[in-house]
Design a protein around this motif. Structure first.
Motif, PDB file in Angstrom:
ATOM      1  N   ARG A  33      -2.171  -3.382  20.762  1.00 34.29           N
ATOM      2  CA  ARG A  33      -3.277  -3.476  21.968  1.00 34.29           C
ATOM      3  C   ARG A  33      -2.885  -2.496  23.073  1.00 34.29           C
ATOM      4  NH1 ARG A  33       0.629  -8.138  23.675  1.00 34.29           N
ATOM      5  NH2 ARG A  33       0.843  -9.118  21.801  1.00 34.29           N
ATOM      6  N   PHE A  34      -2.218  -1.736  22.385  1.00 33.91           N
ATOM      7  CA  PHE A  34      -1.998  -0.453  23.695  1.00 33.91           C
ATOM      8  C   PHE A  34      -3.062   0.692  23.249  1.00 33.91           C
ATOM      9  CE2 PHE A  34       1.879  -3.320  23.710  1.00 33.91           C
ATOM     10  CZ  PHE A  34       1.751  -3.415  24.703  1.00 33.91           C
ATOM     11  N   GLY A  35      -3.278   0.830  21.519  1.00 34.00           N
ATOM     12  CA  GLY A  35      -4.302   2.012  21.300  1.00 34.00           C
ATOM     13  C   GLY A  35      -3.723   2.992  20.420  1.00 34.00           C
ATOM     14  N   VAL A  36      -2.160   1.951  19.731  1.00 40.14           N
ATOM     15  CA  VAL A  36      -1.670   3.088  18.835  1.00 40.14           C
ATOM     16  C   VAL A  36      -2.060   2.224  17.157  1.00 40.14           C
ATOM     17  CG1 VAL A  36       0.173   3.527  17.806  1.00 40.14           C
ATOM     18  CG2 VAL A  36       0.191   3.143  20.480  1.00 40.14           C
ATOM     19  N   GLN A  37      -2.649   3.284  15.802  1.00 44.46           N
ATOM     20  CA  GLN A  37      -2.470   2.770  15.060  1.00 44.46           C
ATOM     21  C   GLN A  37      -1.564   2.903  13.907  1.00 44.46           C
ATOM     22  OE1 GLN A  37      -6.656   4.761  13.999  1.00 44.46           O
ATOM     23  NE2 GLN A  37      -6.317   6.353  15.254  1.00 44.46           N
ATOM     24  N   TRP A  38      -1.878   1.371  13.358  1.00 41.25           N
ATOM     25  CA  TRP A  38      -0.884   1.806  12.246  1.00 41.25           C
ATOM     26  C   TRP A  38      -0.674   1.321  11.043  1.00 41.25           C
ATOM     27  CZ3 TRP A  38       4.013   1.448  13.790  1.00 41.25           C
ATOM     28  CH2 TRP A  38       4.604   1.657  15.271  1.00 41.25           C
ATOM     29  N   MET A  39      -0.486   1.947   9.806  1.00 38.11           N
ATOM     30  CA  MET A  39      -0.935   1.679   8.916  1.00 38.11           C
ATOM     31  C   MET A  39       0.471   1.051   7.491  1.00 38.11           C
ATOM     32  SD  MET A  39      -3.677   5.059   8.089  1.00 38.11           S
ATOM     33  CE  MET A  39      -2.151   5.383   7.388  1.00 38.11           C
ATOM     34  N   LEU A  40       0.507   0.128   7.007  1.00 39.82           N
ATOM     35  CA  LEU A  40       0.973  -0.360   6.301  1.00 39.82           C
ATOM     36  C   LEU A  40       1.328  -0.448   5.285  1.00 39.82           C
ATOM     37  CD1 LEU A  40       1.168  -1.434   9.426  1.00 39.82           C
ATOM     38  CD2 LEU A  40       3.050  -3.692   8.446  1.00 39.82           C
ATOM     39  N   ASN A  41       2.120  -0.091   4.302  1.00 39.37           N
ATOM     40  CA  ASN A  41       1.796   0.123   2.558  1.00 39.37           C
ATOM     41  C   ASN A  41       2.796   0.087   1.911  1.00 39.37           C
ATOM     42  OD1 ASN A  41      -0.486   1.393   0.823  1.00 39.37           O
ATOM     43  ND2 ASN A  41       1.756   2.227   0.250  1.00 39.37           N
ATOM     44  N   CYS A  42       2.662  -1.118   1.538  1.00 37.25           N
ATOM     45  CA  CYS A  42       3.643  -1.683   0.399  1.00 37.25           C
ATOM     46  C   CYS A  42       3.280  -1.794  -0.988  1.00 37.25           C
ATOM     47  CB  CYS A  42       3.928  -2.925   0.421  1.00 37.25           C
ATOM     48  SG  CYS A  42       5.403  -4.197  -0.522  1.00 37.25           S
ATOM     49  N   ALA A  43       4.139  -1.010  -1.811  1.00 39.10           N
ATOM     50  CA  ALA A  43       3.803  -0.370  -2.929  1.00 39.10           C
ATOM     51  C   ALA A  43       3.939  -1.052  -4.428  1.00 39.10           C
ATOM     52  CB  ALA A  43       4.198   1.292  -3.867  1.00 39.10           C
ATOM     53  N   GLU A  44       5.111  -2.303  -3.429  1.00 43.15           N
ATOM     54  CA  GLU A  44       6.029  -3.176  -4.370  1.00 43.15           C
ATOM     55  C   GLU A  44       5.263  -3.453  -6.129  1.00 43.15           C
ATOM     56  OE1 GLU A  44       5.890  -7.215  -3.837  1.00 43.15           O
ATOM     57  OE2 GLU A  44       7.544  -7.026  -3.608  1.00 43.15           O
ATOM     58  N   THR A  47      -8.414  -2.485   8.409  1.00 46.35           N
ATOM     59  CA  THR A  47      -8.628  -2.757   7.316  1.00 46.35           C
ATOM     60  C   THR A  47      -7.905  -3.603   7.134  1.00 46.35           C
ATOM     61  OG1 THR A  47      -8.865  -0.260   6.619  1.00 46.35           O
ATOM     62  CG2 THR A  47      -7.749  -2.086   5.435  1.00 46.35           C
ATOM     63  N   PRO A  48      -8.746  -4.958   6.669  1.00 41.81           N
ATOM     64  CA  PRO A  48      -7.551  -6.378   6.535  1.00 41.81           C
ATOM     65  C   PRO A  48      -6.453  -6.240   5.106  1.00 41.81           C
ATOM     66  CG  PRO A  48      -9.386  -6.070   6.253  1.00 41.81           C
ATOM     67  CD  PRO A  48      -9.675  -4.842   6.472  1.00 41.81           C
ATOM     68  N   LEU A  49      -5.518  -6.376   5.979  1.00 46.53           N
ATOM     69  CA  LEU A  49      -3.938  -6.154   4.419  1.00 46.53           C
ATOM     70  C   LEU A  49      -4.544  -7.359   3.387  1.00 46.53           C
ATOM     71  CD1 LEU A  49      -1.166  -5.752   4.594  1.00 46.53           C
ATOM     72  CD2 LEU A  49      -0.581  -7.638   5.448  1.00 46.53           C
ATOM     73  N   GLY A  50      -4.396  -6.141   1.675  1.00 47.79           N
ATOM     74  CA  GLY A  50      -5.133  -6.759   0.672  1.00 47.79           C
ATOM     75  C   GLY A  50      -4.972  -5.567  -0.151  1.00 47.79           C
ATOM     76  N   ILE A  51      -5.017  -5.788  -1.143  1.00 53.01           N
ATOM     77  CA  ILE A  51      -4.867  -4.964  -2.805  1.00 53.01           C
ATOM     78  C   ILE A  51      -5.940  -3.914  -2.365  1.00 53.01           C
ATOM     79  CG2 ILE A  51      -4.373  -4.655  -5.263  1.00 53.01           C
ATOM     80  CD1 ILE A  51      -2.171  -6.253  -4.140  1.00 53.01           C
ATOM     81  N   GLN A  52      -5.759  -3.278  -2.354  1.00 54.32           N
ATOM     82  CA  GLN A  52      -6.471  -1.836  -1.914  1.00 54.32           C
ATOM     83  C   GLN A  52      -7.149  -1.220  -3.721  1.00 54.32           C
ATOM     84  OE1 GLN A  52      -7.836  -1.635   0.636  1.00 54.32           O
ATOM     85  NE2 GLN A  52      -6.779  -3.574   1.741  1.00 54.32           N
ATOM     86  N   PRO A  53      -7.965  -0.472  -3.853  1.00 54.27           N
ATOM     87  CA  PRO A  53      -8.753   0.440  -5.710  1.00 54.27           C
ATOM     88  C   PRO A  53      -7.096   1.072  -5.846  1.00 54.27           C
ATOM     89  CG  PRO A  53      -9.993   0.325  -3.855  1.00 54.27           C
ATOM     90  CD  PRO A  53      -8.446  -0.045  -3.101  1.00 54.27           C
ATOM     91  N   LEU A  65       3.180   3.011   7.590  1.00 54.17           N
ATOM     92  CA  LEU A  65       5.015   2.405   7.241  1.00 54.17           C
ATOM     93  C   LEU A  65       4.848   1.762   5.532  1.00 54.17           C
ATOM     94  CD1 LEU A  65       5.556   0.233  10.553  1.00 54.17           C
ATOM     95  CD2 LEU A  65       6.252   2.160  10.265  1.00 54.17           C
ATOM     96  N   ALA A  66       5.767   2.838   5.001  1.00 54.52           N
ATOM     97  CA  ALA A  66       6.321   2.511   3.658  1.00 54.52           C
ATOM     98  C   ALA A  66       6.593   0.749   3.777  1.00 54.52           C
ATOM     99  CB  ALA A  66       6.435   4.058   3.013  1.00 54.52           C
ATOM    100  N   MET A  67       6.765   0.228   3.082  1.00 53.45           N
ATOM    101  CA  MET A  67       7.420  -1.040   3.336  1.00 53.45           C
ATOM    102  C   MET A  67       7.485  -1.391   1.710  1.00 53.45           C
ATOM    103  SD  MET A  67       6.850  -1.767   6.405  1.00 53.45           S
ATOM    104  CE  MET A  67       7.110  -4.095   6.479  1.00 53.45           C
ATOM    105  N   ASP A  68       9.133  -2.088   2.379  1.00 50.55           N
ATOM    106  CA  ASP A  68       9.520  -3.046   0.944  1.00 50.55           C
ATOM    107  C   ASP A  68       9.369  -4.040  -0.008  1.00 50.55           C
ATOM    108  OD1 ASP A  68      11.257  -1.007   1.217  1.00 50.55           O
ATOM    109  OD2 ASP A  68      12.566  -1.839   2.258  1.00 50.55           O
ATOM    110  N   ASP A  69       8.505  -5.002   0.748  1.00 53.85           N
ATOM    111  CA  ASP A  69       8.277  -6.678  -0.185  1.00 53.85           C
ATOM    112  C   ASP A  69       6.955  -7.402   0.839  1.00 53.85           C
ATOM    113  OD1 ASP A  69       8.374  -8.466   1.987  1.00 53.85           O
ATOM    114  OD2 ASP A  69      10.572  -7.391   2.009  1.00 53.85           O
ATOM    115  N   ARG A  70       6.022  -7.639   0.413  1.00 51.82           N
ATOM    116  CA  ARG A  70       4.479  -8.247   0.845  1.00 51.82           C
ATOM    117  C   ARG A  70       5.214  -8.794   2.125  1.00 51.82           C
ATOM    118  NH1 ARG A  70       0.522  -8.822  -3.556  1.00 51.82           N
ATOM    119  NH2 ARG A  70       0.842  -7.415  -5.356  1.00 51.82           N
ATOM    120  N   ASP A  71       6.248 -10.108   1.783  1.00 51.68           N
ATOM    121  CA  ASP A  71       6.682 -10.801   3.221  1.00 51.68           C
ATOM    122  C   ASP A  71       6.655 -10.185   4.428  1.00 51.68           C
ATOM    123  OD1 ASP A  71       5.788 -12.938   1.364  1.00 51.68           O
ATOM    124  OD2 ASP A  71       8.272 -13.227   0.680  1.00 51.68           O
TER     125      ASP A  71
END
Length: 131
Positions: free
Chosen positions: A120-131, A103-109, A80-86
């Motif tokens: 909880r259902f076994g589905v993987q999610w990646m959230l990325n905010c390029a803000e 991977t804990p949510l935070g600023i990455q390299p 999921l490409a997100m629009d803002d950090r909140d």
């Protein structure tokens, strides 16, 4: 051509889709059930379970169903490409309830605000905010 994910659950597709709606991702816009309205059922234990569902939100859609022969989900994730950090933080927190943060949510390299989890259902999610 359009690529869409199709999630296979064993018997808890209804609960997963309700959870995703509760998280604010969208809602079910189409659903067919085994043994209902003329739909076939090959195993009585699956009667009434989700044969096919379309889930849609403002900027996403995917399909899902119950399959008594489904393999555990692995090797794929929703990005999921997100629009803002909140909003990224809120959705990450909601989706991770009862799941595992990998991977804990935070600023990455690479400089983006990013986190990865398995819900909880076994589905993987990646959230990325390029803000």
């Amino acid at each position: 051509m359009q690529l869409s994910n199709y999630l296979f659950f064993t018997t808890d597709c209804d609960q997963a889709l309700a959870f995703y709606a509760q998280c604010g991702l969208g809602h079910v816009v189409e659903i067919l059930r085994y043994g209902v309205d003329g739909m076939p059922v090959r195993n009585e234990a699956m009667r009434g379970k989700v044969m096919h569902a379309k889930f849609q939100g403002p900027a996403l859609h995917f399909y899902a169903s119950d399959n008594d022969d489904a393999e555990p989900m692995r090797g794929s994730a929703h990005l999921l490409a997100m629009d803002d950090r909140d909003s990224t933080r809120e959705l990450f927190h909601a989706l991770s309830a009862g799941g595992t943060i990998t991977t804990p949510l935070g600023i990455q390299p690479w400089g983006d605000y990013y986190g990865k989890l398995t819900d909880r259902f076994g589905v993987q999610w990646m959230l990325n905010c390029a803000e």
